[in-house]
Enzyme design. Sequence first.
Site: not given
Length: 449
Positions: A35, A63
């Site tokens: 992340d 993503h």
Amino acid sequence: MSHKACYTNPGAGVKRPRNDTGNKLTVVLGAQWGDEGKGKVVDLLATESDIICRCQGGNNAGHTVVVDGKEYDFHLLPSGIINSKALSVIGNGVVIHLPGLFEEAEKNEKKGLKDWEKRLIISDRAHIVFDFHQAVDGLQEVQRQAQEGKNIGTTKKGIGPTYSSKASRTGLRICDLLADFKDFSMRFKNLAQQYQAMFPTLEVDVDGQLKKLKEYAERIRPMVRDGVYFMYDAINGPPKKILVEGANAALLDIDFGTYPFVTSSNCTVGGVCTGLGIPPLNIGDVYGVVKAYTTRVGIGAFPTEQLNEVGELLQTRGHEVGVTTGRKRRCGWLDLVILRYANMINGFTAFALTKLDILDVMDEIKVGVSYKLNGKKIPYFPANMDILQKVEVEYEKLPGWKSDTSACRKWEDLPVKAQNYIRFVEIHVGVPIKWVGVGKARESMIQMF
């Protein structure tokens, strides 16, 4: 050629120079617990790439890429698939859930993704994630919770069980699906039975599954290639920009991460070679993506975690919620021990430092610079989780810049105290920072050199 001829060959015994030709792959990897904003860096580089590859993981990755105000979510598809001029490759190290692949493509088609089937290449050596792998993933988590009082916090996407099947030589690959379907069906039934023997509550609709798989086989057939030869050809053919998009991150690596709270593949640089079938010689720049603070999803040690208003502020300001799971992320200060460790393994060319703007409101910013164990500084990152839980973090305090950086577009625009923060990280980790992110859009990535 006879042995004799071999020895009388005038060239024999003269060391041939290593072949240093061919296109180099640019690699983007997460340097923390995931992340970090890899999608954004990949997206930046993908606009000028000819080929974008995924080499490990599956649809446990998430993503988000924003283009022309539209938010695209990618899990299994390389996020370069939105570049209509590039080819996207799913390498042999990736595990593929076919229903997930098509579902993801359809969702993104609704947002404007076109002709993706013509641009996607799938390695015939990639392993297949079946629905029962996903069911088993959930059952194993329940079992862990019951036996140990804690689970790993997997995404329940069947990734771990599929890599287990691969390692125990019972897995099925894309090439098997496209070969003799009778043989495939038999092996599929056997694998399903093995899991049912282990998990009596597991129900598998074998015929229904096989019927669907046969349909998927025909849909993906035009996209499937021999991945090793495809990559060899791409590397040794005319000049091409090839990009590799890492999923997960260094501290989630099956070997180097905070085991057992890790993913089931190698998300460090070695996974690029094994997950695509390419020589290390052809790896060029390796970029590490780092958030300006640290986050972690699920359980496991987290030395710089802030279980206080700082952590809450980072969580809310940074919208720290998982793309794949929707879970709230745990937040804490930037940890340079982790970054040095990730760099020992990956040998980064440069870092991309993301989400600097989240720190805009802080009066004072702390950075973890070293770990102490029993009062002694340690130069390494502990492998054992219990030991990692016990380390004492030494912090350096830096003054906050207390101003909005989200409109900054070049180094000179950044407040001096923000510049100092960036330089501090570079000096203490020994890796230059090439990009600094101050917002969500493509434009908010400041390039430094």
